[in-house]
Design an enzyme around this catalytic site. Structure first.
Site, short mmCIF file in Angstrom:
data_model
loop_
_atom_site.label_atom_id
_atom_site.label_comp_id
_atom_site.label_asym_id
_atom_site.label_seq_id
_atom_site.Cartn_x
_atom_site.Cartn_y
_atom_site.Cartn_z
CE LYS A 13 -2.05 -1.04 3.88
NZ LYS A 13 -1.32 -2.29 4.16
NE ARG A 88 -4.23 -1.49 9.82
CZ ARG A 88 -3.15 -0.98 9.20
NH1 ARG A 88 -3.12 0.25 8.79
NH2 ARG A 88 -2.10 -1.74 9.01
NE ARG A 122 7.24 -2.52 6.26
CZ ARG A 122 5.90 -2.53 6.31
NH1 ARG A 122 5.20 -1.97 5.33
NH2 ARG A 122 5.28 -3.07 7.32
NE ARG A 153 6.37 -0.09 10.20
CZ ARG A 153 5.22 -0.29 9.56
NH1 ARG A 153 5.05 0.18 8.34
NH2 ARG A 153 4.24 -0.95 10.13
NE ARG A 164 2.20 -4.99 11.56
CZ ARG A 164 3.36 -4.79 10.93
NH1 ARG A 164 4.47 -5.28 11.44
NH2 ARG A 164 3.39 -4.11 9.81
#
Ligand code: ADP
Ligand code: ADP
Ligand code: ZN
Length: 206
Positions: A13, A88, A122, A153, A164
Protein backbone atom coordinates in the site's frame (compact mmCIF):
# COMPACT_ATOMS: atom_id res chain seq x y z
CA UNK A 1 -10.66 11.83 -6.26
CA UNK A 2 -11.23 10.26 -2.83
CA UNK A 3 -9.39 6.94 -2.81
CA UNK A 4 -8.67 4.27 -0.22
CA UNK A 5 -5.89 1.71 -0.45
CA UNK A 6 -6.90 -1.51 1.24
CA UNK A 7 -4.66 -4.51 1.79
CA UNK A 8 -2.91 -6.66 4.35
CA UNK A 9 0.22 -5.44 6.13
CA UNK A 10 3.05 -5.66 3.61
CA UNK A 11 0.77 -5.80 0.57
CA UNK A 12 2.48 -2.74 -0.92
CA UNK A 13 0.00 0.00 0.00
CA UNK A 14 2.66 2.51 1.03
CA UNK A 15 4.81 1.76 -2.01
CA UNK A 16 1.88 2.32 -4.38
CA UNK A 17 0.49 5.27 -2.41
CA UNK A 18 3.64 7.36 -2.89
CA UNK A 19 3.49 6.81 -6.65
CA UNK A 20 -0.29 7.33 -6.95
CA UNK A 21 -0.24 10.52 -4.86
CA UNK A 22 2.37 11.95 -7.21
CA UNK A 23 0.52 10.92 -10.37
CA UNK A 24 -2.91 12.15 -9.27
CA UNK A 25 -1.68 15.17 -7.29
CA UNK A 26 -3.52 14.23 -4.10
CA UNK A 27 -2.15 13.95 -0.55
CA UNK A 28 -1.01 10.55 0.72
CA UNK A 29 -2.44 10.06 4.19
CA UNK A 30 -1.04 7.09 6.11
CA UNK A 31 -2.39 6.54 9.62
CA UNK A 32 0.68 4.38 10.35
CA UNK A 33 2.95 7.33 9.41
CA UNK A 34 0.87 9.72 11.53
CA UNK A 35 1.17 7.39 14.53
CA UNK A 36 4.92 6.92 14.01
CA UNK A 37 5.53 10.66 13.88
CA UNK A 38 3.48 11.08 17.08
CA UNK A 39 5.53 8.33 18.73
CA UNK A 40 8.74 10.09 17.68
CA UNK A 41 7.45 13.37 19.11
CA UNK A 42 6.24 11.63 22.29
CA UNK A 43 2.81 13.26 22.03
CA UNK A 44 -0.16 11.95 24.07
CA UNK A 45 -1.50 10.24 20.91
CA UNK A 46 1.93 8.72 20.30
CA UNK A 47 2.12 7.29 23.81
CA UNK A 48 -1.30 5.63 23.48
CA UNK A 49 -0.60 4.41 19.92
CA UNK A 50 2.76 2.87 20.80
CA UNK A 51 1.25 0.55 23.41
CA UNK A 52 -0.98 -1.00 20.72
CA UNK A 53 1.42 -0.90 17.76
CA UNK A 54 4.15 -2.69 19.73
CA UNK A 55 1.76 -5.59 20.27
CA UNK A 56 0.55 -5.68 16.68
CA UNK A 57 -2.92 -4.55 17.70
CA UNK A 58 -5.02 -1.76 16.26
CA UNK A 59 -5.06 1.65 17.88
CA UNK A 60 -8.61 2.22 19.25
CA UNK A 61 -11.17 3.44 16.72
CA UNK A 62 -12.07 6.66 18.54
CA UNK A 63 -8.44 7.86 18.49
CA UNK A 64 -7.86 6.87 14.88
CA UNK A 65 -11.14 8.22 13.52
CA UNK A 66 -10.60 11.63 15.14
CA UNK A 67 -7.11 11.93 13.62
CA UNK A 68 -8.36 11.14 10.13
CA UNK A 69 -11.39 13.41 10.44
CA UNK A 70 -9.15 16.35 11.36
CA UNK A 71 -6.66 15.52 8.61
CA UNK A 72 -9.35 15.38 5.90
CA UNK A 73 -10.60 18.82 6.92
CA UNK A 74 -7.31 20.39 5.83
CA UNK A 75 -7.25 22.44 2.62
CA UNK A 76 -5.03 20.05 0.67
CA UNK A 77 -7.80 17.42 0.75
CA UNK A 78 -10.30 19.62 -1.08
CA UNK A 79 -9.51 17.98 -4.43
CA UNK A 80 -9.19 14.49 -3.03
CA UNK A 81 -7.03 12.24 -0.92
CA UNK A 82 -5.40 8.85 -0.86
CA UNK A 83 -5.91 7.00 2.41
CA UNK A 84 -3.33 4.31 3.18
CA UNK A 85 -4.09 2.08 6.16
CA UNK A 86 -7.46 3.63 7.03
CA UNK A 87 -10.14 2.39 7.48
CA UNK A 88 -9.10 -0.88 9.12
CA UNK A 89 -12.35 -1.76 10.87
CA UNK A 90 -16.01 -1.63 9.86
CA UNK A 91 -16.58 1.00 12.57
CA UNK A 92 -13.89 3.20 10.98
CA UNK A 93 -15.46 2.74 7.53
CA UNK A 94 -18.88 3.68 8.85
CA UNK A 95 -17.46 6.78 10.54
CA UNK A 96 -15.65 7.78 7.35
CA UNK A 97 -18.89 7.46 5.37
CA UNK A 98 -20.38 10.08 7.69
CA UNK A 99 -17.74 12.73 7.03
CA UNK A 100 -16.54 12.01 3.49
CA UNK A 101 -17.57 10.38 0.24
CA UNK A 102 -15.34 7.47 -0.75
CA UNK A 103 -15.14 7.13 -4.55
CA UNK A 104 -12.79 4.19 -5.06
CA UNK A 105 -11.33 1.48 -2.85
CA UNK A 106 -8.30 -0.30 -4.27
CA UNK A 107 -7.78 -3.71 -2.71
CA UNK A 108 -4.15 -4.74 -3.21
CA UNK A 109 -4.36 -8.50 -3.11
CA UNK A 110 -1.26 -10.49 -2.09
CA UNK A 111 -1.27 -14.13 -0.94
CA UNK A 112 -0.76 -14.48 2.80
CA UNK A 113 2.37 -16.64 2.42
CA UNK A 114 4.22 -13.79 0.65
CA UNK A 115 3.44 -11.15 3.27
CA UNK A 116 5.72 -12.40 6.04
CA UNK A 117 8.81 -12.12 3.81
CA UNK A 118 7.79 -8.68 2.57
CA UNK A 119 7.32 -7.33 6.07
CA UNK A 120 10.38 -8.82 7.76
CA UNK A 121 12.57 -7.71 4.82
CA UNK A 122 11.12 -4.18 4.75
CA UNK A 123 13.45 -1.27 5.38
CA UNK A 124 12.11 2.27 5.45
CA UNK A 125 13.69 5.66 5.06
CA UNK A 126 13.90 7.35 8.46
CA UNK A 127 13.29 10.73 6.80
CA UNK A 128 10.89 10.44 3.85
CA UNK A 129 9.28 7.08 4.67
CA UNK A 130 9.97 5.39 1.31
CA UNK A 131 9.79 1.58 1.59
CA UNK A 132 12.51 -0.76 0.37
CA UNK A 133 13.14 -4.48 0.60
CA UNK A 134 16.46 -6.06 1.57
CA UNK A 135 16.24 -8.41 -1.43
CA UNK A 136 16.55 -5.45 -3.80
CA UNK A 137 18.82 -3.14 -1.83
CA UNK A 138 22.05 -4.89 -2.85
CA UNK A 139 23.55 -3.96 0.50
CA UNK A 140 22.69 -0.25 0.24
CA UNK A 141 21.82 1.37 3.59
CA UNK A 142 20.63 4.81 2.47
CA UNK A 143 17.51 6.10 0.72
CA UNK A 144 17.74 6.45 -3.08
CA UNK A 145 15.33 9.39 -2.93
CA UNK A 146 16.73 11.56 -0.14
CA UNK A 147 19.95 9.95 1.06
CA UNK A 148 18.81 9.42 4.66
CA UNK A 149 19.43 6.24 6.62
CA UNK A 150 17.24 3.16 6.14
CA UNK A 151 15.85 1.55 9.26
CA UNK A 152 13.75 -1.46 10.20
CA UNK A 153 10.42 -0.58 11.82
CA UNK A 154 10.12 -1.71 15.46
CA UNK A 155 6.91 -3.62 14.66
CA UNK A 156 8.36 -5.44 11.63
CA UNK A 157 9.50 -8.48 13.61
CA UNK A 158 8.14 -12.01 13.26
CA UNK A 159 6.26 -12.02 16.58
CA UNK A 160 4.34 -8.82 15.92
CA UNK A 161 3.76 -9.66 12.28
CA UNK A 162 1.76 -12.79 12.98
CA UNK A 163 -0.48 -10.80 15.34
CA UNK A 164 -0.90 -8.10 12.68
CA UNK A 165 -1.86 -10.63 10.00
CA UNK A 166 -4.41 -12.16 12.34
CA UNK A 167 -5.85 -8.74 13.15
CA UNK A 168 -6.05 -8.04 9.42
CA UNK A 169 -8.03 -11.23 8.73
CA UNK A 170 -10.45 -10.63 11.56
CA UNK A 171 -10.93 -6.88 11.60
CA UNK A 172 -9.90 -5.46 8.22
CA UNK A 173 -10.67 -8.14 5.60
CA UNK A 174 -14.45 -7.70 6.16
CA UNK A 175 -14.05 -4.27 4.55
CA UNK A 176 -13.58 -5.96 1.16
CA UNK A 177 -17.20 -7.09 1.30
CA UNK A 178 -18.29 -3.78 2.84
CA UNK A 179 -16.98 -1.79 -0.13
CA UNK A 180 -17.94 -4.41 -2.73
CA UNK A 181 -21.55 -3.96 -1.64
CA UNK A 182 -21.23 -0.22 -2.08
CA UNK A 183 -20.00 -0.80 -5.64
CA UNK A 184 -16.68 1.06 -5.20
CA UNK A 185 -14.27 -1.87 -4.86
CA UNK A 186 -11.41 -2.35 -7.33
CA UNK A 187 -9.23 -5.42 -6.82
CA UNK A 188 -5.71 -5.60 -8.21
CA UNK A 189 -3.25 -8.45 -8.13
CA UNK A 190 -0.50 -7.16 -5.85
CA UNK A 191 1.75 -10.15 -6.46
CA UNK A 192 3.64 -8.69 -9.41
CA UNK A 193 6.50 -6.24 -9.64
CA UNK A 194 5.93 -2.72 -8.32
CA UNK A 195 5.60 -1.12 -11.77
CA UNK A 196 3.09 -3.71 -12.96
CA UNK A 197 0.92 -3.31 -9.87
CA UNK A 198 1.07 0.48 -10.30
CA UNK A 199 -0.01 0.28 -13.95
CA UNK A 200 -2.90 -2.00 -13.18
CA UNK A 201 -4.14 0.34 -10.41
CA UNK A 202 -3.94 3.35 -12.76
CA UNK A 203 -5.76 1.48 -15.51
CA UNK A 204 -8.59 0.56 -13.17
CA UNK A 205 -8.83 3.99 -11.55
CA UNK A 206 -9.02 5.61 -14.99
P1 ADP B 1 2.24 -1.81 3.22
O1 ADP B 1 2.23 -0.30 3.22
O2 ADP B 1 1.04 -2.39 2.53
O3 ADP B 1 2.44 -2.40 4.58
P2 ADP B 1 4.83 -1.55 1.80
O4 ADP B 1 4.48 -0.69 0.64
O5 ADP B 1 5.58 -0.92 2.90
O6 ADP B 1 3.49 -2.28 2.35
O7 ADP B 1 5.62 -2.81 1.25
C1 ADP B 1 6.03 -3.87 2.12
C2 ADP B 1 7.36 -4.45 1.64
O8 ADP B 1 7.17 -5.12 0.37
C3 ADP B 1 8.46 -3.41 1.41
O9 ADP B 1 9.68 -4.01 1.73
C4 ADP B 1 8.37 -3.12 -0.10
O10 ADP B 1 9.61 -2.71 -0.62
C5 ADP B 1 7.96 -4.49 -0.65
N1 ADP B 1 7.10 -4.41 -1.84
C6 ADP B 1 6.11 -3.53 -2.08
N2 ADP B 1 5.51 -3.78 -3.27
C7 ADP B 1 6.14 -4.88 -3.79
C8 ADP B 1 5.97 -5.64 -5.00
N3 ADP B 1 5.03 -5.33 -5.90
N4 ADP B 1 6.80 -6.70 -5.20
C9 ADP B 1 7.74 -7.03 -4.27
N5 ADP B 1 7.95 -6.34 -3.12
C10 ADP B 1 7.15 -5.28 -2.87
P1 ADP C 1 1.26 -2.01 7.81
O1 ADP C 1 0.69 -1.55 6.52
O2 ADP C 1 2.55 -2.70 7.68
O3 ADP C 1 0.28 -2.79 8.63
P2 ADP C 1 0.94 0.69 8.99
O4 ADP C 1 2.08 1.61 8.93
O5 ADP C 1 -0.23 0.94 8.12
O6 ADP C 1 1.57 -0.76 8.74
O7 ADP C 1 0.39 0.58 10.48
C1 ADP C 1 1.25 0.30 11.57
C2 ADP C 1 0.42 0.10 12.83
O8 ADP C 1 -0.27 1.32 13.17
C3 ADP C 1 -0.69 -0.95 12.74
O9 ADP C 1 -0.21 -2.27 13.01
C4 ADP C 1 -1.67 -0.46 13.81
O10 ADP C 1 -1.24 -0.81 15.09
C5 ADP C 1 -1.56 1.06 13.68
N1 ADP C 1 -2.57 1.57 12.73
C6 ADP C 1 -2.36 2.11 11.50
N2 ADP C 1 -3.52 2.46 10.92
C7 ADP C 1 -4.50 2.14 11.79
C8 ADP C 1 -5.92 2.22 11.78
N3 ADP C 1 -6.59 2.71 10.72
N4 ADP C 1 -6.60 1.79 12.88
C9 ADP C 1 -5.96 1.31 13.95
N5 ADP C 1 -4.64 1.18 14.02
C10 ADP C 1 -3.90 1.58 12.97
ZN1 ZN D 1 14.21 8.99 1.95
Amino acid sequence: MNVILLGAPGAGKGTQAVRLAEKYGIPHISTGDIFRSNIKGQTPIGIVAKSYIDKGQLVPDEVTIQIVKERLEKDDCKCGYLLDGFPRTVAQAEALDKFSKVEAVVNVDVPLNKLLKRITGRRVCAKCGESYHVDYLEGKTTCAKCGAELIQRADDNETTVSARLEVYEKQTAPLIEYYAQKGVLITVDGDGDIERVFNSICEKLG
